[in-house]
Every structure is written in C-alpha cells, then in structure tokens.
Design an enzyme around this catalytic site. Structure first.
Site, PDB file in Angstrom:
ATOM      1  N   LYS A 182      -3.031  19.195   0.173  1.00  7.05           N
ATOM      2  CA  LYS A 182      -4.212  19.297   1.042  1.00  7.05           C
ATOM      3  C   LYS A 182      -4.859  18.022   0.491  1.00  7.05           C
ATOM      4  O   LYS A 182      -5.648  17.582   1.316  1.00  7.05           O
ATOM      5  CB  LYS A 182      -4.900  20.358   0.434  1.00  7.05           C
ATOM      6  CG  LYS A 182      -4.418  21.867   0.953  1.00  7.05           C
ATOM      7  CD  LYS A 182      -4.589  22.156   2.331  1.00  7.05           C
ATOM      8  CE  LYS A 182      -4.434  23.545   2.863  1.00  7.05           C
ATOM      9  NZ  LYS A 182      -4.432  23.641   4.321  1.00  7.05           N
ATOM     10  N   GLU A 213     -14.061  24.594   4.704  1.00  5.44           N
ATOM     11  CA  GLU A 213     -13.779  25.899   4.569  1.00  5.44           C
ATOM     12  C   GLU A 213     -12.622  25.738   3.711  1.00  5.44           C
ATOM     13  O   GLU A 213     -11.996  24.867   3.439  1.00  5.44           O
ATOM     14  CB  GLU A 213     -13.428  26.584   5.955  1.00  5.44           C
ATOM     15  CG  GLU A 213     -12.080  26.444   6.298  1.00  5.44           C
ATOM     16  CD  GLU A 213     -11.525  25.091   6.675  1.00  5.44           C
ATOM     17  OE1 GLU A 213     -12.399  24.100   7.040  1.00  5.44           O
ATOM     18  OE2 GLU A 213     -10.530  24.569   6.634  1.00  5.44           O
ATOM     19  N   SER A 229       4.926  22.768  -0.779  1.00  6.36           N
ATOM     20  CA  SER A 229       3.721  22.111  -0.314  1.00  6.36           C
ATOM     21  C   SER A 229       2.556  22.381  -1.473  1.00  6.36           C
ATOM     22  O   SER A 229       1.671  21.787  -1.458  1.00  6.36           O
ATOM     23  CB  SER A 229       3.144  22.824   0.799  1.00  6.36           C
ATOM     24  OG  SER A 229       3.256  24.235   0.566  1.00  6.36           O
TER      25      SER A 229
END
Lengths: 406, 266
Positions: free
Chosen positions: A93, A115, A386
């Site tokens: 991220k 968010e 990830s």
C-alpha cells in the site's frame, strides 16, 4: 515505459472506468488528472518518488525462491515470491501513498484524507503524512475499527485522526462514501488518497502506475534469476492494486499468464466478495465496473475473512482484463485462505496477510492449469506477497483455534 | 409533443404570481409506501410546485446524514426503483404536481435493462424529469437520450465549483430546469452565512448560459433561507429539512412546506 490504457477514451478500459461523480467533485477530479499527467512525465517528480521508496520504504523488495513451498505442493515448478510484505508498514500500500502524497504536495493541497478497510492503507497514508508533516484524516468503518484495533492505534500514534463510519454496513464501502462526502465539502484544499485501482479516473490509472514498481522490479528479478519470463504471475484481488501493480509490466507479454484471486468468503453460494465470479456491471464509487448488487441495483454487502478483500466492487481495469480474457480470476474461500497462511508460514517462514493467503491457496489449481499447456522447459510462477500477517493474528488465532489446529 | 410540460408550467405559474417556485425533495418510501404517498400528497397540497422524488440507494455518497438515514429506512421498508415509479403512478391519480426522480445512476441503470424499461415506465406513470447525482455530462449518454426523446426532462446539475466550460456542457444537455447547488458539500449542510455575493455571481453566470429556469438548493432549511434564495433564483429547493419533517409526520411536513411556500414570495 508505460502501457497506454487499453482504450481510446482516457480513463476508460473498454467500457469500464470513467468519472461517475457528483458535479461538485468534477473540477477537483479534472485538476488531479491534469496534475498527474504532468507529474508522471516530470523526471524530478519520479526521481523524488524513487528516492523515498529506496531510502525509507526499503525498495527494491526481494524476489525469494520458494523451494519448500513448491515441494509441499508437489510441483517441479519454480515459485518466486515478490516480497511486498517487507516494505515499511508491511504491505504494497505504501508505494501508492508515497506517490499520491508527493503529488498532493506538488498541487499545494494542505490536507490528506483516506479510507481504509483492514487499516493497511490507512496506516500507510498516516505514515507518509507523518513523514511530510501533513494533517491526515482516515475514514474507517466502525466494524473494521473494532476488528482492526491495532491498526487504529498505529494510525493514531502516527498523528492521524481516525473517524469511525457507522453508516450502511460500517465497512470499507461506507468508509469510501464518507471520504467522498468529505472531499465534496473540501474539494479545493484536500487530496483524497484512494488506496486501490478503483474510483473515478484518474485513480485506477494513477494507482496502477504508482504500484507498477512491483511489476518492474519483479520482471527484472525473475529474468535475472530464471533467465526467462515467468509462465504466470499470481496476485490476490480486492480492489486490485497489488495485482495491477505486478501485472502492469507483464500485460504486453502474452506468454505470461495472469491470475487474480478473489475472496469466496463463506462460499460462492453464501456471503462472499467474489466480484468477478458473481458481480454484474454497474456504476459505483465513481466508476463503471463489475459490482456485487441485487436485481434493483442496490449494493450487496461483501464478506471475506480478510478485511482488505471485503469490498463489493473491483477496479475497472480488472473488469476489462477479465472480459477480454487477458487475466483469469479464481476464488478462494475463508478456510482456503487460512490454509494458505499456514502453508506459507510452515514452508517458507513467512506469515502472509490473509489477503495474500488467497493467492497462496490458489497455487495448486493454477499449477494444474499451467501443466495443461506446459512446454518442455521449467515452469516459473511469480506470486505477489502483498502484505504480512501480523495485523491478522487475532483473526487467525480465533479461527485456527476454533478448528483445533495446529 | 402530446404530454403537458408540467415543469415549465409550474415555473411560469410561480413567476406570474411574483414568487419563486418551491421545489420539495422527499425520499420515496421513507416510512413505508403508504406514509410516503401521504407525504407526497401533503407536500403538493401545502404548495410544493415541483417534487423531487428521491430514489433510495444503498450508497448515497453525495448525501448527508438526514437523507442517508431516510434511504436506510426506505430500503428497509422495501423500496426499489420500480416501486418508486409505482408510487408515482398512485400519486398521479390525484395530483398533477410535476415530479422529478432524483437519484444515483446504478438503480436506474438496472431499470433500463428491465422489462418494461425505465423509459416505458416513466412515460406510463407520468414522470416529468430525471436528475442523476453521479452522472456528469461526460457520461450522460448512459441514460439521457431515450428519456429526452420521450419528453422526460433531463435536469442539469451545476455546482459552485463548476467551470465555464463545464457549465456550457451541463446547460447544453439540460431540459426542464437547471439545479444550482449553492454549497460545497453533501445535502443537509446549512446555508448560514454563505457568501451572498459569490452565490449571486454563480447564479448570474448560470443565467447567462441557459434560458431554462434555475432552481437553487443545498443548505436551504428555513423560510429565511428560502427568502434569500427566492430573490436570486427561479426556484428554491428544500430537501433534508423536509425529509426530517416528513419523518415526524405528514402534518409537520405540510406545515413546513406551507411556511416555505409563503417565503418564496418576492
């Protein structure tokens, strides 16, 4: 270096994508698209991103061979793990957050909103905002605030304001609605850091480009280690940013099969988050894409054991890759994902995020599909790891405990 | 065209009476179908010139808390887009007040693929117009043409942030009237000390771009707010405050509508 969007109309992927937002936001969207199209071509801007990714995020992330995992799966294929779990804050991220916050600064924005579902994107945004000394507000569904307490504490420690959202199902989709409402009220001074390849244009393209670093590194690493392109690239898909990031540099190589793995939750007959398998075309959160919805066009509540995949939509480029057949999408249920966590933990000493574990759990089926068309040489498969699983230990402990293992 | 242009007539009548038209927003099915029908009738009888009928949506990202809550109640009461049109058909048996569907793309997009289609239903029930919050001119083609061809008005939506080029595109597409959003933000904000000069400038720019009536709203809650807007626009839109009144009861709604209507006199 960049692949043009596979469509003549900017911001669309076939008929998917677009800018389906309230008129109040359109000028902000146009301003963002314009700023992004200039910034991405500015060598100073891209160099600034690369420097932060190297000095602070810890890039490049390694590509780890996974020999014991391959042995456990009974395959002679060579498996390669792209280690986004080793990034600062523990997932892919942050690649996107660094780029978007740098862009916001370049645009003169004074306030950042985001968010978050599982909290990984919220933590990454709060972290980058702390690094730059920018105020940060993170909208998070009240249900997610409850089940991701540790990430809420991390965000608050980093100086971000975490706003619990109680409307709707009080999960990720409602947090996005609330962030959009904030942005409609503050379109001039605020930048909204969307955490995935979703939302109105330019986000799906911009986030893919900011995550492309995963695929660019992985491609060079696998070419160096295996001496050839991989036969397949595998990633989990919620909104789809880690998958688009690693797919991006392989899209033009037809010999590389692309596999996305979505969350089948409690099973496709029950509550799930399998947008590709069960979604229908719709307009939602600023984009035209595949959406879990009822016959009246109302959104259905998604379910997955992993909060990061618990979303009833998917990025529009994935919908396009699905429709054109360039990528294939499989679904793994909650139990399968838990099995994936255990498998990777025991064979490779890596505890993956529950999201990532869906990709691990799909490897058996993917290897069977690859065997069917296999050539004489060795099979190489790259899996995007990830994120790491620390954030999920409570969920994992509760579920593995309840079934009496291990 | 064989259908009466009730929207044009409503604005013309208000103008001839020396006042702005009162445009009332209500969320369909809030409080259930029967209560919702009673509210529509009460609003029309108390002086609403145009009714914006909100189509409930699970994810109303452009709405504030009052209308979000109304949509949650409406969906719990079984609201669907097709049900909203049936509600309108029932209202039409007793009232000729023009009605505009106000909502989000997805439920209406679903209905375009149903049988009978959105347009067939709209014509059959006497729908006068459609206003879609999340469908800017770039994407209006998704729904607009067949509705306009059937004489269902495509209401334009202009914001305080709208640029000149966007304003031109919005006005080129619009029929019926143009809705000018007076504030940045979601529905249910307060007009309070909004910058009157900036508002007048926004409305003047819009006036120069279209011959259609202009209705202004967002943040209009009280007769005082309505009085301010009535001086600047052809119509005054009131939403959240009336949704809250309707939730309390039809008598409270009728009283609030009557007070606002009185305040529209210039």
């Amino acid at each position: 270096m960049e692949t043009p969007a596979p469509s003549a109309t900017p911001g669309t992927f076939g008929r998917f994508g677009g800018r389906y937002v309230a008129e109040t936001l359109m000028p902000a969207i146009e301003e963002l698209a314009d700023a992004w199209s200039h910034a991405r071509r500015d060598p100073e801007f891209t160099a600034a991103i690369d420097t932060i990714l190297a000095e602070w995020v810890g890039r490049p992330s390694p590509l780890s061979p996974a020999r014991r995992l391959a042995a456990a799966l009974g395959t002679d294929a060579r498996l390669w793990l792209k280690r986004e779990d080793l990034n600062h804050t523990g997932s892919h991220k942050i690649n996107n957050c660094v780029g978007q916050v740098l862009l916001a600064r370049r645009m003169g924005k004074q306030r950042i909103i985001a968010e978050t579902g599982a909290g990984q994107h919220g933590v990454a945004t709060a972290t980058v905002c702390a690094y730059f000394g920018l105020p940060c507000v993170v909208y998070m569904g009240a249900v997610d605030v409850e089940r991701q307490q540790l990430n809420v504490l991390r965000m608050r420690l980093l100086g971000a304001e975490v706003v619990p959202v109680t409307s709707g199902s009080a999960t990720l989709k409602d947090a996005i609605n609330e962030a959009l409402r904030d942005w409609v009220a503050h379109p001039v001074d605020t930048h909204y850091v969307i955490g995935s390849v979703m939302g109105p244009d330019p986000y799906p393209t911009m986030v893919r480009e900011l995550q492309r670093v995963i695929g660019r590194e992985a491609r060079a690493q696998v070419l160096a280690a295996a001496g050839k392109l991989p036969d397949a690239v595998v990633a989990c898909v919620g909104g789809g940013s880690n998958a688009m990031g690693i797919f991006a540099d392989f899209l033009d190589d037809p010999e590389v099969a692309l596999f996305g793995v979505e969350a089948a939750g409690e099973g496709l007959a029950g509550r799930h988050a399998a947008t590709m398998s069960r979604g229908r075309e719709g307009v939602y959160h600023g984009m035209r894409s595949l959406v879990l919805q009822d016959d009246d066009g109302q959104l259905l509540e998604a379910h997955s054991i992993s909060a990061g995949l618990d979303y009833p939509g998917v990025g529009p480029e994935h919908a396009h890759l699905f429709e054109t057949g360039r990528a294939r999408y499989l679904a793994v249920d909650d139990d399968g994902a838990l099995g994936g966590v255990e498998l990777l933990a025991r064979t490779e000493g890596i505890i993956p995020a529950l999201e990532t574990a869906h990709a691990i759990a799909a490897l058996g089926e993917i290897l069977r599909l690859l065997e069917e068309r296999r050539g004489p040489g060795p099979l190489d498969v790259v899996v995007n790891i990830s994120g790491r699983g620390d954030k999920d230990m409570h969920t994992i402990a509760a579920r593995l405990g309840s079934r009496g293992a291990p | 065209m064989s259908r009466p242009d009730r929207i044009a007539e409503a604005f013309a009548q208000a103008r001839s009476q020396g006042r702005a038209a009162l445009v009332v927003y209500l969320t369909a099915f809030d409080g259930g179908r029967e209560h919702s029908l009673a509210c529509l009738c009460a609003a029309a009888d108390a002086g609403a010139d145009v009714i914006e009928l909100g189509v409930p949506f699970s994810d109303p990202s452009a709405d504030g808390t009052a209308i979000q809550a109304a949509m949650v109640r409406a969906l719990a009461a079984g609201a669907t887009a097709s049900g909203v049109l049936e509600l309108l058909a029932e209202f039409r048996r007793t009232h000729a007040t023009p009605v505009v569907l106000f909502g989000y793309t997805n439920p209406l997009l679903r209905l375009t693929q149903a049988t009978p289609s959105l347009v067939e239903r709209a014509v059959a029930v006497g729908l006068d117009g459609v206003l879609i919050v999340d469908l800017p001119p770039e994407h209006a083609a998704l729904l607009r043409a067949p509705l306009v061809a059937a004489n269902v008005h495509w209401i334009g939506l202009s914001a305080p942030t709208t640029t000149a080029s966007r304003r031109a595109a919005i006005c080129a597409d619009a029929t019926g009237f143009v809705y000018a959003i007076t504030l940045r933000g979601v529905t249910g904000a307060t007009l309070g000390g909004a910058d009157e000069a900036a508002l007048a400038e926004q409305l003047a720019a819009l006036r120069a771009s279209t011959d259609l009536p202009i209705a202004a709203g967002f943040g209009v809650r009280t007769p005082d707010d309505a009085r301010r807007i009535a001086r600047l626009a052809d119509g005054v839109v009131v939403g959240s405050a009336l949704v809250e009144a309707a939730h309390r009861g039809t008598a409270e709604l009728a009283e609030a509508v009557a007070a606002l209507r009185a305040a529209t006199v210039r």
